[in-house]
Design a protein around this motif. Structure first.
Motif: not given
Length: 181
Positions: A129-131, A90-91, A136-137, A116-117
């Motif tokens: 909300s944790s992005q 995240a972040a 990842v993108a 990955s995600a």
């Protein structure tokens, strides 16, 4: 205690982590450099005494906070491991700043990375909300645009997987990608 220890070990000092971590109380994060030192300079040599280790083919795998730790290591001390499985970190603003600092001082990033995600991490209120998907993108785009000569990057968004179900998918696919002949 588990969450406190996890946050401490996986996250560098909050001064490096940007606005998402600014409100955390002092002492909640900041142990990532010490944890990395433990893994590389204490645990690895201890294991090498009793087990056959290929010291030229060391890998790291981490999910969620462990994925953030993987990005921290990759963007600060990439030589610590040769291969990285980074799942659901995240972040992204934090990692963009760290990558920018790395790029200013180094024009190469010698690592094989599987990042990955899970697709459903973009629609769940907490994970969104944790992005996580954005991280990842955005990191995949940044690393690709830099065109680091030695970086081998593979990125996968797993359909129908969320933050809890994506871990085995990320690890098994990451192993297949990074350790294939």
């Amino acid at each position: 205690e588990f969450q406190r220890r996890r946050s401490w070990d996986f996250i560098p000092d909050k001064s490096l982590m940007g606005p998402m971590f600014a409100s955390m109380p002092d002492g909640m994060v900041g142990g990532a450099p010490g944890f990395l030192d433990f893994l590389v300079n204490q645990l690895r040599p201890m294991l090498a005494k009793d087990y056959r280790l290929d010291l030229d083919d060391q890998g790291y795998a981490g999910h969620s906070g462990g994925g953030q730790f993987g990005l921290y290591v990759l963007l600060n001390k990439p030589e610590s491991f040769h291969k990285y499985i980074i799942s659901s970190p995240a972040a992204y603003e934090t990692w963009l700043a760290m990558e920018e600092h790395w790029y200013e001082n180094n024009k190469d990033l010698n690592a094989k990375v599987f990042m990955s995600a899970g697709e459903a991490e973009g629609t769940h209120p907490i994970w969104a909300s944790s992005q996580i998907l954005s991280t990842v993108a955005t990191m995949a785009e940044r690393l690709s645009v830099r065109n680091y000569p030695s970086l081998e990057l593979t990125v996968k968004i797993f359909p129908d997987e969320d933050h809890l179900t994506v871990t085995p998918m990320a690890y098994t696919r990451g192993i297949r990608v990074l350790w294939s002949n």
